[in-house]
Scaffold this motif. Structure first.
Motif, mmCIF file in Angstrom:
data_model
loop_
_atom_site.group_PDB
_atom_site.id
_atom_site.type_symbol
_atom_site.label_atom_id
_atom_site.label_comp_id
_atom_site.label_asym_id
_atom_site.label_seq_id
_atom_site.Cartn_x
_atom_site.Cartn_y
_atom_site.Cartn_z
ATOM 1 N N PRO A 1 -68.255 37.299 -12.160
ATOM 2 C CA PRO A 1 -67.453 37.187 -13.380
ATOM 3 C C PRO A 1 -68.362 37.018 -14.604
ATOM 4 O O PRO A 1 -69.466 36.488 -14.503
ATOM 5 C CB PRO A 1 -66.605 35.937 -13.159
ATOM 6 N N ASP A 2 -67.883 37.513 -15.738
ATOM 7 C CA ASP A 2 -68.641 37.353 -16.980
ATOM 8 C C ASP A 2 -68.678 35.883 -17.356
ATOM 9 O O ASP A 2 -67.648 35.208 -17.360
ATOM 10 C CB ASP A 2 -68.001 38.153 -18.118
ATOM 11 N N CYS A 3 -69.838 35.400 -17.664
ATOM 12 C CA CYS A 3 -70.002 33.997 -18.036
ATOM 13 C C CYS A 3 -70.298 33.934 -19.529
ATOM 14 O O CYS A 3 -71.320 34.420 -19.989
ATOM 15 C CB CYS A 3 -71.140 33.369 -17.243
ATOM 16 N N LYS A 4 -69.388 33.371 -20.281
ATOM 17 C CA LYS A 4 -69.561 33.243 -21.729
ATOM 18 C C LYS A 4 -69.263 31.797 -22.113
ATOM 19 O O LYS A 4 -68.182 31.494 -22.608
ATOM 20 C CB LYS A 4 -68.641 34.206 -22.457
#
Length: 45
Positions: A5-8
């Motif tokens: 998953p994109d981690c922001k």
């Protein structure tokens, strides 16, 4: 391969009541000894 998953992460705001306020006055890059001395001086106050 599994998709990560994109981690922001949200940026942490710098405030005067932060958890590291006890380290105010210590120079960036200080070592363990400098930090220990600083904390010991604060404890004496």
């Amino acid at each position: 391969m599994a998709h990560a998953p994109d981690c922001k992460p949200e940026p942490i705001e710098d405030d005067d009541e932060s958890d590291d306020a006890h380290l105010d006055g210590i120079e960036e890059g200080a070592g363990c000894t400098e930090i220990w001395e600083h904390l010991a001086e604060k404890r004496d106050e």
